[in-house]
Design a protein around this motif. Structure first.
Motif, PDB file in Angstrom:
ATOM      1  N   GLY A   1      32.285  50.717  40.134  1.00  9.41           N
ATOM      2  CA  GLY A   1      33.211  50.150  41.109  1.00  9.41           C
ATOM      3  C   GLY A   1      34.675  50.415  40.820  1.00  9.41           C
TER       4      GLY A   1
ATOM      5  N   ASP B   1      36.317  52.788  43.149  1.00 10.92           N
ATOM      6  CA  ASP B   1      36.291  52.410  44.567  1.00 10.92           C
ATOM      7  C   ASP B   1      37.462  51.538  44.983  1.00 10.92           C
ATOM      8  OD1 ASP B   1      33.031  52.790  45.489  1.00 10.92           O
ATOM      9  OD2 ASP B   1      33.446  52.581  43.356  1.00 10.92           O
ATOM     10  N   VAL B   2      38.002  50.766  44.045  1.00 10.56           N
ATOM     11  CA  VAL B   2      38.910  49.686  44.418  1.00 10.56           C
ATOM     12  C   VAL B   2      40.216  50.154  45.040  1.00 10.56           C
ATOM     13  CG1 VAL B   2      37.956  48.019  42.782  1.00 10.56           C
ATOM     14  CG2 VAL B   2      39.778  49.581  42.035  1.00 10.56           C
TER      15      VAL B   2
ATOM     16  N   ALA C   1      36.181  45.444  49.481  1.00 15.28           N
ATOM     17  CA  ALA C   1      35.407  44.706  48.488  1.00 15.28           C
ATOM     18  C   ALA C   1      33.964  44.531  48.937  1.00 15.28           C
ATOM     19  CB  ALA C   1      36.054  43.341  48.239  1.00 15.28           C
TER      20      ALA C   1
ATOM     21  N   ILE D   1      31.978  47.787  48.470  1.00 16.34           N
ATOM     22  CA  ILE D   1      31.724  48.033  47.040  1.00 16.34           C
ATOM     23  C   ILE D   1      30.611  47.120  46.547  1.00 16.34           C
ATOM     24  CG2 ILE D   1      32.734  48.012  44.723  1.00 16.34           C
ATOM     25  CD1 ILE D   1      35.488  48.463  46.117  1.00 16.34           C
ATOM     26  N   PHE D   2      30.698  45.858  46.920  1.00 13.68           N
ATOM     27  CA  PHE D   2      29.674  44.886  46.525  1.00 13.68           C
ATOM     28  C   PHE D   2      28.300  45.299  47.046  1.00 13.68           C
ATOM     29  CE2 PHE D   2      27.276  41.069  47.950  1.00 13.68           C
ATOM     30  CZ  PHE D   2      26.941  40.564  46.705  1.00 13.68           C
TER      31      PHE D   2
ATOM     32  N   THR E   1      30.925  42.903  35.852  1.00  8.68           N
ATOM     33  CA  THR E   1      32.092  42.870  36.721  1.00  8.68           C
ATOM     34  C   THR E   1      33.000  44.053  36.412  1.00  8.68           C
ATOM     35  OG1 THR E   1      33.194  41.392  35.160  1.00  8.68           O
ATOM     36  CG2 THR E   1      32.080  40.369  37.040  1.00  8.68           C
TER      37      THR E   1
ATOM     38  N   THR F   1      41.315  43.641  45.629  1.00  7.68           N
ATOM     39  CA  THR F   1      39.976  44.160  45.915  1.00  7.68           C
ATOM     40  C   THR F   1      39.055  43.981  44.720  1.00  7.68           C
ATOM     41  OG1 THR F   1      40.875  45.810  47.448  1.00  7.68           O
ATOM     42  CG2 THR F   1      38.669  46.209  46.580  1.00  7.68           C
ATOM     43  N   ARG F   2      39.547  44.310  43.541  1.00  3.47           N
ATOM     44  CA  ARG F   2      38.706  44.169  42.343  1.00  3.47           C
ATOM     45  C   ARG F   2      38.285  42.724  42.140  1.00  3.47           C
ATOM     46  NH1 ARG F   2      39.241  42.558  37.210  1.00  3.47           N
ATOM     47  NH2 ARG F   2      41.475  42.118  37.509  1.00  3.47           N
TER      48      ARG F   2
ATOM     49  N   GLN G   1      38.018  40.418  44.368  1.00  3.98           N
ATOM     50  CA  GLN G   1      37.094  40.018  45.423  1.00  3.98           C
ATOM     51  C   GLN G   1      35.685  40.529  45.129  1.00  3.98           C
ATOM     52  OE1 GLN G   1      39.033  41.624  48.911  1.00  3.98           O
ATOM     53  NE2 GLN G   1      40.187  39.742  49.312  1.00  3.98           N
ATOM     54  N   VAL G   2      35.583  41.753  44.663  1.00  7.29           N
ATOM     55  CA  VAL G   2      34.268  42.288  44.293  1.00  7.29           C
ATOM     56  C   VAL G   2      33.648  41.436  43.186  1.00  7.29           C
ATOM     57  CG1 VAL G   2      33.018  44.244  43.303  1.00  7.29           C
ATOM     58  CG2 VAL G   2      34.860  44.650  44.947  1.00  7.29           C
ATOM     59  N   ASN G   3      34.433  41.135  42.174  1.00  8.91           N
ATOM     60  CA  ASN G   3      33.916  40.340  41.056  1.00  8.91           C
ATOM     61  C   ASN G   3      33.486  38.952  41.500  1.00  8.91           C
ATOM     62  OD1 ASN G   3      34.372  42.487  39.382  1.00  8.91           O
ATOM     63  ND2 ASN G   3      36.206  41.661  38.424  1.00  8.91           N
TER      64      ASN G   3
END
Length: 334
Positions: free
Chosen positions: A91, A94-95, A100, A103-104, A125, A141-142, A144-146
């Motif tokens: 990921g 991607d950020v 997000a 990616i998720f 993460t 974004t990172r 939010q993905v986490n």
């Protein structure tokens, strides 16, 4: 499970162990294998690749990354061996260019593919990036993905909490991070190996029954989802060993504690540590006879990890990659 323990670590350059601008590699899987003892650990590290690329090439027999290293796609690799566990770290690339949610979803797709092959799957993460200090959207974004990962029903290790960048003292950053603020030095990759190894042997995935855990790295108690992270441990690098120190000039060294484990079951605390003669010895009911070998960020040289295989049936040489992953001056840049 019916499958002999064998772990596959799959991801991008952080799984490849990229450092020194791609002139050397120190994959955390190598340290993880020493941590687990008698369990074989393999890795696929697609430097420069996004999760979208990983998903679209899962069945490919040949995936050439930006360092021109040839790997197999996730499902193709899983068909090669009977893996009991799969660890995903992806990921980062991607950020800067994707949402997000996408990616998720891609990470979940990769995890589902591994689970469908009978693997117990563990996801990490996305660690912090130096670029976040000048690009707020990357940080947003990172995070939010986490958050999506941590709130999901997926087995997750919050490795980002163990690898701070902006808040770390300069000496600590220099010890763990590469100058690009994106990749890690061997000490940083070993932090990942330590966290994954402890989770596999003591966490929900419970790999301990099949391992001797003979070379476990220093550890402290495992915080649960509802507990607070224990204070940052300090480490000193003396006499060729990474030793846990009660007093050191490094005031804010990156934590060697375990990350928050997000599961629906309670994780038991790890064993107590005994500090003897410059080494940290694990004292528990598990046999832990030998300490991990010396870790020197400035001298580590890992063996070539290039994999050879039969001529590929499908080759995708993807050279378009985000500027975050590799600096333009890197010898690996296409």
């Amino acid at each position: 499970m019916g499958v002999a323990p064998r772990v596959l670590c799959f991801g991008d350059s952080l799984t490849a162990g990229y450092w020194r601008d791609g002139r050397e590699f120190h994959p955390y899987s190598s340290t993880l294998q020493r941590v687990l003892g008698n369990v074989c650990v393999d890795h696929v590290g697609l430097s420069g690749w996004t999760t979208t690329q990983m998903v679209s090439t899962m069945d490919d027999e040949s995936c050439v990354d930006v360092c021109r290293r040839d790997w197999k796609g996730l499902r193709a690799k899983l068909r090669e061996q009977n893996y009991s566990h799969c660890v995903l770290l992806a990921g980062t690339n991607d950020v800067s260019q994707d949402s997000a949610l996408n990616i998720f979803k891609n990470i979940r797709t990769l995890a589902s593919a591994a689970s469908a092959r009978g693997c117990e799957t563990l996801v990490m993460t996305i660690p912090e990036l130096a670029a976040e200090t000048t690009h707020a959207q990357i940080k947003t974004t990172r995070r939010q993905v986490n958050t999506l990962l941590l709130q999901s029903d997926q087995e997750v290790i919050d490795i980002a909490s163990l690898l701070p960048y902006a808040s770390a003292a300069k000496a600590d950053r220099d010890f763990v991070w590469e100058p690009d603020g994106l990749h890690l030095r061997p000490a940083g990759y070993d932090i990942i190996a330590n966290a994954v190894g402890a989770h596999l042997t003591e966490g929900h995935l419970a790999l301990a029954s099949a391992t001797s855990t003979a070379h476990m790295l220093p550890r402290q108690s495992v915080p649960t989802k509802h507990s607070q992270m224990s204070p940052t441990s300090q480490i000193s690098h003396t006499s060729g060993h990474t030793a846990l120190a009660s007093a050191t000039s490094i005031a804010h060294m990156l934590p060697m504690t375990l990350p928050t484990t997000h599961t629906h079951t309670h994780t038991s605390p790890t064993s107590q540590l005994a500090h003897t003669s410059g080494r940290t010895a694990l004292t528990s009911s598990i046999n832990t006879a030998h300490m991990l070998p010396t870790t020197h960020a400035h001298t580590h040289t890992s063996p070539a990890s290039q994999r050879s295989h039969t001529p590929p049936t499908t080759t995708r040489h993807l050279t378009r990659h985000p500027v975050l992953e590799l600096q333009r001056h890197s010898p690996c840049t296409s």
